[in-house]
Design a protein around this motif. Structure first.
Motif, short mmCIF file in Angstrom:
data_model
loop_
_atom_site.label_atom_id
_atom_site.label_comp_id
_atom_site.label_asym_id
_atom_site.label_seq_id
_atom_site.Cartn_x
_atom_site.Cartn_y
_atom_site.Cartn_z
N LYS A 75 0.85 -1.20 0.00
CA LYS A 75 0.00 0.00 0.00
C LYS A 75 0.88 1.25 0.00
CE LYS A 75 -4.02 -1.95 2.39
NZ LYS A 75 -4.95 -1.79 3.54
N VAL A 76 0.62 2.14 -0.95
CA VAL A 76 1.41 3.36 -1.11
C VAL A 76 0.50 4.58 -1.03
CG1 VAL A 76 2.81 4.72 -2.70
CG2 VAL A 76 3.19 2.25 -2.52
N ILE A 77 0.93 5.57 -0.25
CA ILE A 77 0.29 6.89 -0.26
C ILE A 77 1.29 7.87 -0.86
CG2 ILE A 77 -0.82 8.72 1.07
CD1 ILE A 77 -1.32 6.76 3.27
N ASP A 78 0.84 8.68 -1.79
CA ASP A 78 1.69 9.63 -2.50
C ASP A 78 1.13 11.03 -2.26
OD1 ASP A 78 3.45 10.86 -4.27
OD2 ASP A 78 2.31 10.27 -6.05
N VAL A 79 1.88 11.85 -1.48
CA VAL A 79 1.41 13.19 -1.13
C VAL A 79 2.55 14.20 -1.29
CG1 VAL A 79 0.24 14.58 0.62
CG2 VAL A 79 0.02 12.08 0.69
N PRO A 80 2.42 15.19 -2.15
CA PRO A 80 1.30 15.45 -3.06
C PRO A 80 1.43 14.64 -4.34
CG PRO A 80 2.91 17.20 -3.25
CD PRO A 80 3.44 16.27 -2.21
N CYS A 81 0.32 14.16 -4.83
CA CYS A 81 0.35 13.34 -6.05
C CYS A 81 0.38 14.19 -7.30
CB CYS A 81 -0.85 12.40 -6.08
SG CYS A 81 -2.45 13.25 -6.18
N GLY A 82 0.00 15.48 -7.19
CA GLY A 82 -0.02 16.33 -8.38
C GLY A 82 -0.93 15.77 -9.44
N ASP A 83 -0.48 15.85 -10.69
CA ASP A 83 -1.34 15.41 -11.81
C ASP A 83 -1.08 13.97 -12.22
OD1 ASP A 83 1.11 15.66 -13.03
OD2 ASP A 83 0.50 17.16 -14.49
N PHE A 84 -0.27 13.22 -11.41
CA PHE A 84 -0.06 11.79 -11.67
C PHE A 84 0.71 11.56 -12.97
CE2 PHE A 84 -2.03 7.34 -12.09
CZ PHE A 84 -1.35 6.82 -11.01
N ASN A 85 1.42 12.59 -13.43
CA ASN A 85 2.05 12.54 -14.74
C ASN A 85 3.05 11.40 -14.88
OD1 ASN A 85 2.65 13.75 -17.42
ND2 ASN A 85 4.66 14.14 -16.50
N TRP A 86 3.96 11.27 -13.91
CA TRP A 86 5.00 10.24 -13.99
C TRP A 86 4.68 9.01 -13.15
CZ3 TRP A 86 7.59 8.71 -9.58
CH2 TRP A 86 7.47 9.56 -8.46
N MET A 87 3.98 9.21 -12.05
CA MET A 87 3.71 8.10 -11.14
C MET A 87 2.85 7.02 -11.79
SD MET A 87 4.23 6.68 -8.22
CE MET A 87 4.79 7.85 -6.99
N LYS A 88 2.03 7.41 -12.73
CA LYS A 88 1.18 6.40 -13.38
C LYS A 88 2.01 5.33 -14.07
CE LYS A 88 0.31 9.13 -17.62
NZ LYS A 88 0.80 10.47 -17.22
N LEU A 89 3.21 5.69 -14.51
CA LEU A 89 4.08 4.72 -15.16
C LEU A 89 4.66 3.72 -14.16
CD1 LEU A 89 6.00 7.13 -17.58
CD2 LEU A 89 3.97 5.75 -18.05
N VAL A 90 4.88 4.17 -12.92
CA VAL A 90 5.35 3.28 -11.86
C VAL A 90 4.22 2.36 -11.42
CG1 VAL A 90 6.26 3.16 -9.51
CG2 VAL A 90 7.05 4.96 -11.06
N VAL A 91 3.05 2.94 -11.22
CA VAL A 91 1.90 2.16 -10.75
C VAL A 91 1.53 1.07 -11.75
CG1 VAL A 91 -0.55 2.28 -10.16
CG2 VAL A 91 1.03 4.03 -9.31
N ASP A 92 1.63 1.40 -13.04
CA ASP A 92 1.27 0.44 -14.08
C ASP A 92 2.13 -0.83 -14.05
OD1 ASP A 92 -0.77 1.98 -15.02
OD2 ASP A 92 0.35 2.83 -16.72
N GLN A 93 3.36 -0.71 -13.55
CA GLN A 93 4.24 -1.88 -13.55
C GLN A 93 4.41 -2.47 -12.15
OE1 GLN A 93 8.58 -1.08 -13.90
NE2 GLN A 93 8.03 1.08 -14.16
N SER A 94 3.61 -2.01 -11.18
CA SER A 94 3.75 -2.48 -9.80
C SER A 94 2.42 -3.04 -9.29
CB SER A 94 4.20 -1.33 -8.89
OG SER A 94 5.39 -0.73 -9.36
N ASP A 95 2.50 -4.08 -8.53
CA ASP A 95 1.30 -4.68 -7.94
C ASP A 95 1.07 -4.06 -6.56
OD1 ASP A 95 -0.89 -6.27 -7.46
OD2 ASP A 95 0.30 -8.00 -6.82
N ILE A 96 0.54 -2.83 -6.55
CA ILE A 96 0.31 -2.11 -5.30
C ILE A 96 -1.08 -1.48 -5.30
CG2 ILE A 96 2.73 -1.56 -4.82
CD1 ILE A 96 2.19 1.23 -6.08
N ASP A 97 -1.56 -1.18 -4.11
CA ASP A 97 -2.73 -0.32 -3.95
C ASP A 97 -2.21 1.10 -3.77
OD1 ASP A 97 -4.78 -2.28 -4.05
OD2 ASP A 97 -4.29 -2.89 -2.01
N TYR A 98 -2.58 1.97 -4.68
CA TYR A 98 -2.05 3.33 -4.69
C TYR A 98 -3.12 4.34 -4.31
CZ TYR A 98 -0.37 7.79 -6.59
OH TYR A 98 -0.02 9.10 -6.75
N LEU A 99 -2.78 5.24 -3.39
CA LEU A 99 -3.65 6.37 -3.03
C LEU A 99 -2.88 7.65 -3.23
CD1 LEU A 99 -6.28 7.54 -1.87
CD2 LEU A 99 -5.25 7.30 0.42
#
Length: 237
Positions: A75-99
């Motif tokens: 489980k990952v919390i990302d603060v501030p997440c902003g517009d998710f511009n780059w993090m979406k690429l990490v989340v796509d390749q990781s088996d995590i619950d992202y907030l």
């Protein structure tokens, strides 16, 4: 060269106007909303600023999956997440619950429409006072660069009320004579977490290069991972 100088001058004028007429006349709840709506950081790619452009997130996108794997992060919390511009690429390749959390409600609502799924969620959150959900990892990239010392202290106090195992924070690896300066919330300055008045402990688990200046080849930002309790038990709040 001339075009670059003109852009630099225009940005300085914009920055002066923003600091005098917008930031100083705003409370903490609206400062970052104004930054978002005015695209204050001036990136053509990410409303979160050039630090969130893909070219400036190449290394963190390599290193985060390593941390997720090594420390068995679910489980990952990302603060501030902003517009998710780059993090979406990490989340796509990781088996995590992202907030992803941010103080700007309009941005959170847009992220929900564009990216929400059974594994990806977004929520408005004020890191200084709102209860943090239980998590394995809290990512807090570059936020402290834009906050005064009082706000950083409030966030650290809020961390103490959370149930989060690891925290990943941004640091400026500066020279020995570097002095941390206070600012008005919403402005920017480099910040060395290990120098006064913060004096973070050196008992971190891992660190890696985040952003390197392409002109000077100097590392401007690094990311440092602590166990949350080992960090908080060794700083004065």
């Amino acid at each position: 060269m001339i075009e670059k100088k003109i852009k630099s001058i225009l940005y300085k004028i914009k920055k002066l106007f923003f600091n005098v007429f917008l930031i100083k006349k705003s409370n903490n709840d609206t400062i970052f909303e104004k930054i978002y709506k005015k695209n204050y950081w001036g990136s053509a790619e990410s409303i979160s600023g050039p630090g969130s452009d893909l070219i400036n997130t190449q290394n963190i996108r390599i290193e985060l999956p390593k941390i997720i794997s090594k420390y068995k992060i679910q489980k990952v919390i990302d603060v501030p997440c902003g517009d998710f511009n780059w993090m979406k690429l990490v989340v796509d390749q990781s088996d995590i619950d992202y907030l992803g959390c941010d103080i700007v409600e309009e941005l959170i609502n847009l992220n929900k429409k564009l990216y929400s799924s059974n594994k990806v969620n977004f929520s408005k959150l004020n890191l200084m006072k709102d209860q943090l959900p239980d998590s394995d990892l809290l990512i807090c990239r570059a936020l402290f660069y834009h906050l005064d010392f009082f706000s950083i202290k409030k966030i650290l106090e809020n961390f103490k009320r959370s149930n989060i195992k690891y925290v990943l924070l941004t640091n400026s690896p500066n020279l020995e004579n570097f002095i941390n300066k206070d600012i008005i919330n919403g402005q920017f300055r480099d910040l060395d977490l290990f120098k006064a008045p913060l004096l973070f402990p050196s008992n971190y688990l891992y660190k890696f290069e985040d952003i390197r200046n392409s002109d000077t080849n100097i590392i401007e930002q690094e990311m440092i991972l602590w166990k949350m309790d080992e960090l908080l038990n060794n700083i004065n709040l």
